[in-house]
Design a protein around this motif. Sequence first.
Motif, mmCIF file in Angstrom:
data_model
loop_
_atom_site.group_PDB
_atom_site.id
_atom_site.type_symbol
_atom_site.label_atom_id
_atom_site.label_comp_id
_atom_site.label_asym_id
_atom_site.label_seq_id
_atom_site.Cartn_x
_atom_site.Cartn_y
_atom_site.Cartn_z
ATOM 1 N N UNK A 258 -68.643 30.727 -39.567
ATOM 2 C CA UNK A 258 -67.527 30.006 -40.188
ATOM 3 C C UNK A 258 -67.979 29.301 -41.470
ATOM 4 N N UNK A 259 -69.193 28.793 -41.477
ATOM 5 C CA UNK A 259 -69.669 28.121 -42.696
ATOM 6 C C UNK A 259 -69.890 29.113 -43.841
ATOM 7 N N UNK A 260 -70.288 30.337 -43.491
ATOM 8 C CA UNK A 260 -70.436 31.371 -44.525
ATOM 9 C C UNK A 260 -69.088 31.669 -45.173
ATOM 10 N N UNK A 261 -68.085 31.835 -44.336
ATOM 11 C CA UNK A 261 -66.744 32.142 -44.853
ATOM 12 C C UNK A 261 -66.245 31.003 -45.741
ATOM 13 N N UNK A 262 -66.428 29.776 -45.270
ATOM 14 C CA UNK A 262 -65.951 28.625 -46.050
ATOM 15 C C UNK A 262 -66.646 28.584 -47.411
ATOM 16 N N UNK A 263 -67.945 28.841 -47.397
ATOM 17 C CA UNK A 263 -68.694 28.814 -48.654
ATOM 18 C C UNK A 263 -68.161 29.873 -49.626
ATOM 19 N N UNK A 264 -67.856 31.040 -49.111
ATOM 20 C CA UNK A 264 -67.344 32.104 -49.990
ATOM 21 C C UNK A 264 -65.959 31.750 -50.531
ATOM 22 N N UNK A 265 -65.059 31.317 -49.651
ATOM 23 C CA UNK A 265 -63.701 31.076 -50.166
ATOM 24 C C UNK A 265 -63.621 29.838 -51.043
ATOM 25 N N UNK A 266 -64.565 28.918 -50.862
ATOM 26 C CA UNK A 266 -64.578 27.760 -51.763
ATOM 27 C C UNK A 266 -64.888 28.171 -53.202
ATOM 28 N N UNK A 267 -65.542 29.311 -53.345
ATOM 29 C CA UNK A 267 -65.895 29.787 -54.688
ATOM 30 C C UNK A 267 -64.725 30.500 -55.363
ATOM 31 N N UNK A 268 -63.739 30.892 -54.564
ATOM 32 C CA UNK A 268 -62.589 31.585 -55.141
ATOM 33 C C UNK A 268 -61.559 30.546 -55.531
ATOM 34 N N UNK A 269 -60.960 30.728 -56.683
ATOM 35 C CA UNK A 269 -59.858 29.851 -57.010
ATOM 36 C C UNK A 269 -58.600 30.684 -56.847
ATOM 37 N N UNK A 270 -57.913 30.482 -55.746
ATOM 38 C CA UNK A 270 -56.774 31.350 -55.461
ATOM 39 C C UNK A 270 -55.517 30.885 -56.198
ATOM 40 N N UNK A 271 -55.543 29.655 -56.705
ATOM 41 C CA UNK A 271 -54.403 29.143 -57.466
ATOM 42 C C UNK A 271 -53.137 29.006 -56.639
ATOM 43 N N UNK A 272 -53.294 29.122 -55.339
ATOM 44 C CA UNK A 272 -52.117 29.134 -54.475
ATOM 45 C C UNK A 272 -51.368 27.803 -54.469
ATOM 46 N N UNK A 273 -52.150 26.722 -54.443
ATOM 47 C CA UNK A 273 -51.544 25.395 -54.342
ATOM 48 C C UNK A 273 -50.696 25.056 -55.569
ATOM 49 N N UNK A 274 -51.033 25.658 -56.730
ATOM 50 C CA UNK A 274 -50.299 25.307 -57.935
ATOM 51 C C UNK A 274 -48.880 25.889 -57.893
ATOM 52 N N UNK A 275 -48.698 26.846 -57.014
ATOM 53 C CA UNK A 275 -47.435 27.547 -56.937
ATOM 54 C C UNK A 275 -46.444 26.878 -55.985
ATOM 55 N N UNK A 276 -46.732 25.667 -55.615
ATOM 56 C CA UNK A 276 -45.952 25.022 -54.570
ATOM 57 C C UNK A 276 -44.633 24.458 -55.108
ATOM 58 N N UNK A 277 -43.543 24.698 -54.342
ATOM 59 C CA UNK A 277 -42.211 24.195 -54.728
ATOM 60 C C UNK A 277 -41.575 23.550 -53.507
ATOM 61 N N UNK A 278 -40.366 23.005 -53.706
ATOM 62 C CA UNK A 278 -39.648 22.476 -52.553
ATOM 63 C C UNK A 278 -38.560 23.465 -52.144
ATOM 64 N N UNK A 279 -38.479 23.703 -50.865
ATOM 65 C CA UNK A 279 -37.499 24.655 -50.333
ATOM 66 C C UNK A 279 -36.083 24.165 -50.635
ATOM 67 N N UNK A 280 -35.219 25.081 -51.073
ATOM 68 C CA UNK A 280 -33.850 24.702 -51.452
ATOM 69 C C UNK A 280 -33.031 24.265 -50.252
#
Length: 310
Positions: A258-280
Amino acid sequence: LRNCRICKKEAIVYINYANISLCSEHFIEFYERKIFKILKQLDLRNKCILVALSGGKDSVALLFALYKLQAIFNYKLKVLHIDLGIGDYSKRSLEVSAKLTEKLNIPLIVFDLKKEFGWSIHDAVKIIRKPACSICGLVKRWVMNKVAIENECDYVATGHNIDDVNTFVLKAMLTYRPEDIIRLPRPILKPNLEVKLAGRIRPQFYATERENLLYTLVNGLDTVSIECPLARDAKSKKYRQIWEEIDKVNPVGKINFVNTIIKIIDKLDTGEMSDIKLCKICGYPTYSRDICTFCSMRMRIDSKLKNEES
Ligand code: Q46
Ligand code: ZN
Ligand code: ZN
């Protein structure tokens, strides 16, 4: 079993990955230290934590440990139980949750799906063609966040353990679902109150299922022993067995994996959080779409039930 490494009394457990035997008193200390290490990454003074309590061993252990550590961190605790409406399993879960919160003198918020939405998980699975646990998970996440925001809680604490996390990752890899890995649950997710998103903490992220169970036993805590009748994910059970085999070969493997996976994904910037909106519809966060996945599903269930009535 040898004697306790610390006090030399009779040991009750052997922790393979740390190669130590512990008595009940020192096991409790060992277990709470793990929880402590996760919590200490945050400043929790005067913060409110909403604990999601199902009555199962993981969440019962979680609530009890958070209750004990409250004096150190000075947070406020609130407890949420979601009544999923799954027959006797849900009845027993509510009973256990009510008894524990009464004993600890913490108010219990019960969110009854049938009362709030007019349908239970039991009803929903007959309408939506998806695995019960994925419907249930979606509903629970939405409810936990909403109840946390409405009750001014900064974090929702849930009872995931390392066996859940590893099984999830292994399954995602073997079924080619990289998107699930990128969205891997983390021990801590900070709140974003501007978009009505409560933070998440998984204090038992590095605790095993067995340790959670043992913690409830040594503390004499009652838990729900009936299995949810909708849990039909036989594959996950098999993946869990694979982990048991790996554990025999390399006891530290689960933690390293699990720590290996976390280390790898921490290096990726998925930009997902910036796409956050409020549901209509509900006004709670959604990623990239105008209507959140929960509301889309809710509309489908509601219209199906309406058609059945007429
Ligand atoms: S309650 Fe819901 Fe679980 Fe039952 S339907 Fe699956 S997710 S198994 S924790
Ligand atoms: Zn000891
Ligand atoms: Zn919505």
